[in-house]
Design an enzyme around this catalytic site. Structure first.
Site, PDB file in Angstrom:
ATOM      1  N   ASN A  42      38.109  44.559  33.056  1.00 10.84           N
ATOM      2  CA  ASN A  42      37.465  45.760  32.519  1.00 10.84           C
ATOM      3  C   ASN A  42      36.810  46.542  33.632  1.00 10.84           C
ATOM      4  OD1 ASN A  42      35.619  47.389  30.704  1.00 10.84           O
ATOM      5  ND2 ASN A  42      34.162  46.169  31.865  1.00 10.84           N
ATOM      6  N   GLU A  43      37.208  47.797  33.825  1.00  8.95           N
ATOM      7  CA  GLU A  43      36.592  48.679  34.829  1.00  8.95           C
ATOM      8  C   GLU A  43      36.620  48.057  36.235  1.00  8.95           C
ATOM      9  OE1 GLU A  43      33.228  50.324  31.677  1.00  8.95           O
ATOM     10  OE2 GLU A  43      32.657  49.060  33.365  1.00  8.95           O
ATOM     11  N   GLN A  44      37.576  47.165  36.437  1.00  5.25           N
ATOM     12  CA  GLN A  44      37.598  46.541  37.766  1.00  5.25           C
ATOM     13  C   GLN A  44      38.963  45.902  37.979  1.00  5.25           C
ATOM     14  OE1 GLN A  44      36.973  46.571  40.652  1.00  5.25           O
ATOM     15  NE2 GLN A  44      35.062  45.472  41.047  1.00  5.25           N
TER      16      GLN A  44
END
Lengths: 237, 262
Positions: free
Chosen positions: A201-203
């Site tokens: 997530n987001e990475q």
């Protein structure tokens, strides 16, 4: 019905892998996401009988014939999905998990997932800070037609982008991460609703983990050429 | 002869805090099995977490109501041993010749030691992995088996900063475990970090050859009219002789409405 029997000998103590010759279906009922058609499911049963013993083991699973494709659209930068060749407008919901004390029952999953279908959603995104969801979750997504975007266990906040910045290289044991990822894929890979594996997530996961995930989740090259002629079948089989 | 197939072990479990139990797993599963929910033992929720069992037995309030979560000691303050728990159960199983029994844990958070009839086995760390133990040779001849599981929390449960924040101090990220448990902007910290036997526990009886993790792949051509189904499976021959097998695959359409198959 499709029924096929193959005979083989397995040496003592051996652990082997066997692929059946392909089963042919003409115009099978296809599995469609919620709102696009029926969620047709077939029941696949595999049994093994041993000479001199009888039935030794059996396994069964619901299976849906469908083709799910997705790519990043250059114009919008967003990910476009197609199911069985038809573009689909994704109406998705975020999912962390059903209960903070992991009281995860079949009934609870059925209620939760049907609720999402009744809200006219057609995708559930399982956030990387939650769980690799359980077979019961996917079973009801198969039944109610909710595509699943399943993230592995990396989040921006905890892995390199949070405050304080921490764990830029993800978990301490990358081999353990990949062992868990492989086992999770084997647990969930036969579900019709499974649409997309996502690193985190987001990475982006640490490079070694990300490359391993990309390589090991690649579709077998023989299955890539979607509309080849018969000869594809030959080299496939 | 036991019937082929899977049996879930989801009832009759007991639990106790590890620090309240003086004896070890070998005694628990041989000479001194707990006899019932008498202190320090309590009825356990399996599958579930340590906190789920404590809430069920009203040892702690339900953290979902009001500020009750604030009254439950966090693992950072109590230490990992406070949420390291024994889980105990018994099960009946009598095999006949050439039958085998697997004990399966579909997920444990975060690692565990398993004792069955006095035999110790280790379940390595990792919240998202299945554990499969061939226990054929350590079953009791009379069919009554004693199972104890000592479950350890994640290695890095972390500490929740006073100001909270997304993922607390992020220590949990060092493990391969769910990360929300140190708290996020939408949830307070989970005090035991979801430690426990959090998914299905089962025993599976097979004959000499076992089916493992079949993989189904379909390829679709000619506008989805011409479709092929490929099935690959692993097989394990647990016997000491060559197994001549007939491997069958059957695909049937799920019946709709009130149609029944005769």
């Amino acid at each position: 019905e499709h029924l096929q029997t193959q005979h083989l000998s397995v040496p003592p103590g051996a652990h082997v892998q066997y692929t059946f010759p392909e089963l042919f279906f003409y115009k099978p009922n296809l599995w469609w996401p919620n709102g696009m058609g029926k969620q047709s499911l077939y029941n696949v049963t595999i049994t093994v009988d041993v000479e001199g013993y009888g039935e030794s083991d059996s396994w069964s699973h619901h299976f849906g014939f469908r083709k799910i494709e997705s790519h990043i659209d250059r114009a919008t930068g967003g990910r476009l999905f197609k199911v069985n060749g038809e573009p689909i407008f994704i109406r998705g919901g975020n999912w962390i998990l059903s209960d903070g004390l992991l009281r995860l029952s079949d009934t609870r999953y059925r209620t939760d997932i049907k609720f999402h279908a009744d809200m006219n959603l057609n995708m559930i995104r399982c956030w990387g800070g939650g769980l690799a969801e359980r077979p019961e979750f996917y079973h009801y997504c198969d039944i109610y037609g909710l595509l699943v975007w399943q993230e592995f266990w990396i989040t921006g906040d905890v892995d390199g982008r949070g405050v304080p910045v921490s764990n830029p290289n993800g978990p301490l044991d990358h081999e353990l991460f990949m062992l868990c990822a492989r086992d999770t894929v084997k647990l969930l890979r036969n579900h019709a609703s499974l649409a997309l594996w996502v690193g985190g997530n987001e990475q982006i996961p640490p490079n070694d983990i990300n490359m391993s995930l990309k390589n090991e989740l690649k579709l077998h090259p023989d299955f890539m050429n979607a509309n080849e002629t018969e000869n594809t079948m030959d080299n496939l089989s | 002869m036991a019937e082929i197939g899977k049996i879930k072990l989801h009832s009759g479990w007991l639990a106790a805090r590890s620090t309240d139990v003086e004896i070890g797993g070998t005694q628990l599963t041989t000479t001194h099995p707990p006899t019932g929910p008498t202190s320090p033992w309590m009825e356990a929720v399996v599958p579930g977490t340590v906190l789920g069992t404590l809430v069920k037995n009203k040892v702690v309030p339900d953290p979902f109501y009001g500020l009750e979560n604030e009254t439950i000691i966090d693992i950072a303050d109590s230490g990992r041993e406070h949420y390291t728990f024994w889980f105990f159960t018994t099960f009946q199983c009598k095999l006949s010749g050439n039958q085998h029994l697997d004990l399966n844990f579909r997920a444990i958070n975060y690692s565990a030691e398993v004792y069955l009839n006095g035999h110790r086995m280790v379940l390595p760390r990792g919240m998202f992995r299945r554990h499969n133990l061939d226990v054929t040779d350590i079953l009791h001849p009379d069919g009554q088996n004693f199972l104890a599981v000592l479950v350890f929390p994640p290695d890095h449960p972390g500490t929740i900063p006073t100001e909270g924040g997304q993922g607390g101090d992020h220590e949990i990220g060092k493990d391969v475990a769910t990360q929300y448990v140190e708290g996020w902007d939408w949830i307070a910290p989970i005090r035991d970090r979801n430690t426990g036997i959090w998914d299905e526990v089962s025993i599976a009886v097979t004959g000499p050859v076992k089916i493992i993790d079949p993989h189904l792949v379909s390829t679709l051509f000619d506008d989805y009219k011409r479709v092929y189904l490929y099935a690959t499976t692993e097989l394990k021959n647990k016997s000491s002789w060559v197994a001549s097998c007939s491997l069958n695959i059957q695909v049937t359409a799920e019946l709709e409405g009130n149609i029944c198959l005769v």
